[in-house]
Design a protein around this motif. Structure first.
Motif, mmCIF file in Angstrom:
data_model
loop_
_atom_site.group_PDB
_atom_site.id
_atom_site.type_symbol
_atom_site.label_atom_id
_atom_site.label_comp_id
_atom_site.label_asym_id
_atom_site.label_seq_id
_atom_site.Cartn_x
_atom_site.Cartn_y
_atom_site.Cartn_z
ATOM 1 N N GLN A 155 48.582 16.890 36.967
ATOM 2 C CA GLN A 155 49.031 18.267 36.815
ATOM 3 C C GLN A 155 50.525 18.297 36.555
ATOM 4 O O GLN A 155 51.307 17.829 37.359
ATOM 5 N N THR A 173 48.612 26.350 35.074
ATOM 6 C CA THR A 173 48.255 25.822 36.389
ATOM 7 C C THR A 173 49.186 26.397 37.439
ATOM 8 O O THR A 173 50.411 26.288 37.331
ATOM 9 N N SER A 207 44.661 29.886 34.500
ATOM 10 C CA SER A 207 43.475 29.135 34.102
ATOM 11 C C SER A 207 43.062 28.142 35.185
ATOM 12 O O SER A 207 41.880 27.862 35.354
ATOM 13 N N HIS A 208 44.039 27.618 35.927
ATOM 14 C CA HIS A 208 43.769 26.661 37.003
ATOM 15 C C HIS A 208 44.566 27.073 38.237
ATOM 16 O O HIS A 208 45.736 27.449 38.116
ATOM 17 N N VAL A 235 40.692 33.397 37.813
ATOM 18 C CA VAL A 235 40.940 32.011 37.411
ATOM 19 C C VAL A 235 39.902 31.676 36.349
ATOM 20 O O VAL A 235 38.715 31.588 36.641
ATOM 21 N N GLN A 251 39.351 28.963 34.513
ATOM 22 C CA GLN A 251 38.777 27.624 34.401
ATOM 23 C C GLN A 251 38.364 27.073 35.772
ATOM 24 O O GLN A 251 37.209 27.097 36.103
ATOM 25 N N TYR A 252 39.324 26.606 36.560
ATOM 26 C CA TYR A 252 39.001 25.855 37.777
ATOM 27 C C TYR A 252 39.869 26.327 38.936
ATOM 28 O O TYR A 252 41.084 26.436 38.797
ATOM 29 N N TYR A 259 36.118 33.685 39.083
ATOM 30 C CA TYR A 259 36.284 32.260 38.798
ATOM 31 C C TYR A 259 35.237 31.770 37.806
ATOM 32 O O TYR A 259 34.221 32.419 37.600
#
Length: 134
Positions: free
Chosen positions: A9, A50, A66-67, A80, A82-83, A98
Motif C-alpha cells: 500500500q 486507499t 476504493s480501499h 468503499v 473495492q475492499y 462495501y
C-alpha cells in the motif's frame, strides 16, 4: 511516500497523531490518518484511493474511498467501492456500503451493512492455504 508492513500500500499523505483537521478533504493515492478529521474524506480517484485509519484516529463525516483499512473510529456513512478491512479495534458508527468486506474479531459496526453489486465477504476459507498457517 510511506509503505505498510507488507509494502503493497502506497501512502502519499499523513495526518499525524495529535493533529486535528476541520473541513472536507479530497486525497489522491493513499492517505493515513493517525489524528482526527472533522469533515468528509473523499478519494479523488474512485478506483485508486486507499485510506488507512490507525488505532487512535477518528473521522467524523462521510468517507468515500476504493480501499479502507480501519483500526480506529469513523462516525458517519462509509462507501468503499473495492475492499474494506475492519481490524480488531475498528469502530464504525454509521452505514457501511462495501464490495468486499473483511472483518476481524473485535471490530464493531453500529449501522447497516449495505453490499454493492457483486459484493462478497472474505472468510478464512477464502484465504490462500499458506496465509491460514501463519
Amino acid at each position: 511516500m510511506f509503505k505498510n508492513k507488507k509494502g503493497s500500500q502506497k501512502i502519499d499523505s499523513l495526518i499525524g497523531h495529535g493533529s486535528v483537521l476541520s473541513g472536507d478533504m479530497k486525497f489522491a493515492g493513499g492517505l493515513r490518518v493517525d489524528g482526527s478529521v472533522i469533515g468528509n474524506v473523499t478519494s479523488a480517484d474512485e478506483k485508486n484511493g486507499t485510506l488507512v485509519v490507525s488505532e487512535k484516529a477518528r473521522i467524523e463525516g462521510r468517507v468515500k474511498a476504493s480501499h479502507l483499512i480501519l483500526n480506529g473510529e469513523i462516525v458517519g456513512p462509509l462507501e468503499v467501492t473495492q475492499y474494506v478491512e475492519l481490524q480488531p479495534r475498528a469502530r464504525v458508527v454509521g452505514d457501511l456500503t462495501y464490495k468486499v468486506l473483511e472483518m476481524h474479531p473485535g471490530a464493531v459496526i453500529e449501522g447497516r451493512l449495505l453490499p454493492l453489486a457483486g459484493a462478497r465477504v472474505v472468510t478464512p476459507e477464502d484465504k490462500p492455504a499458506d496465509a491460514k498457517d501463519k
